[in-house]
Write a protein that holds these residues in place. Sequence first.
Motif, PDB file in Angstrom:
ATOM      1  N   PRO A   1       0.597  -1.267   0.003  1.00  0.00           N
ATOM      2  CA  PRO A   1       0.035   0.093   0.059  1.00  0.00           C
ATOM      3  C   PRO A   1       0.952   1.323  -0.097  1.00  0.00           C
ATOM      4  N   HIS A   2       0.341   2.354  -0.711  1.00  0.00           N
ATOM      5  CA  HIS A   2       1.089   3.431  -0.607  1.00  0.00           C
ATOM      6  C   HIS A   2      -0.157   4.709  -0.667  1.00  0.00           C
TER       7      HIS A   2
ATOM      8  N   CYS B   1       4.941   9.671   0.471  1.00  0.00           N
ATOM      9  CA  CYS B   1       4.101   8.639   0.967  1.00  0.00           C
ATOM     10  C   CYS B   1       4.251   8.460   2.507  1.00  0.00           C
TER      11      CYS B   1
ATOM     12  N   HIS C   1       5.779   5.233   3.906  1.00  0.00           N
ATOM     13  CA  HIS C   1       7.331   4.796   3.807  1.00  0.00           C
ATOM     14  C   HIS C   1       7.999   6.005   3.891  1.00  0.00           C
TER      15      HIS C   1
ATOM     16  N   GLN D   1      10.047   8.024   0.672  1.00  0.00           N
ATOM     17  CA  GLN D   1       9.303   7.982  -0.544  1.00  0.00           C
ATOM     18  C   GLN D   1       8.729   9.305  -0.596  1.00  0.00           C
TER      19      GLN D   1
HETATM   20 CU   LIG Z   1       4.735   4.285   0.085  1.00  0.00          CU
END
Ligand SMILES: [Cu+2]
Length: 129
Positions: free
Chosen positions: A78-79, A116, A119, A122
């Motif tokens: 997932p993002h 994101c 993360h 990112q």
């Molecule tokens: Cu991500």
Amino acid sequence: MKQLTRAALLATALVLSACGGGDGDAGGSGEAAVTATGPADAQVVEVVSNDQIEFEPATVNAKVGTLTLTHRNGGSIPHNLVFDDKSLGGTETLTEGKEEALTLTFKEPGTYDFVCTIHSGQDGKVVVS
Ligand SMILES: [Cu+2]
């Protein structure tokens, strides 16, 4: 004949998008800049998240005006895509294959960062000129 014309158009598009950059040639994976297409009030671009924890492209060049940015999850984890500038908003967390479009209005030139939030590291940006 058709193919020749298509190649010529592609070459023209490449030259045009190269003008937006200035520094750094498009080359590194996940780092290449892409210029949004369409007129200033209806620009469009797609940004894809992948399993390498990258946005592709990580840099979107756009003009002052309105940009529809579609974030698609091209990987399996997932993002989301959330702008640092809260007024620009962000997408929900997207699972594999899902996408969500953001309609963004840029009133002045500048660099608008996004991340994101799942993360660390990112990230990407829209460079508005
Ligand atoms: Cu991500």
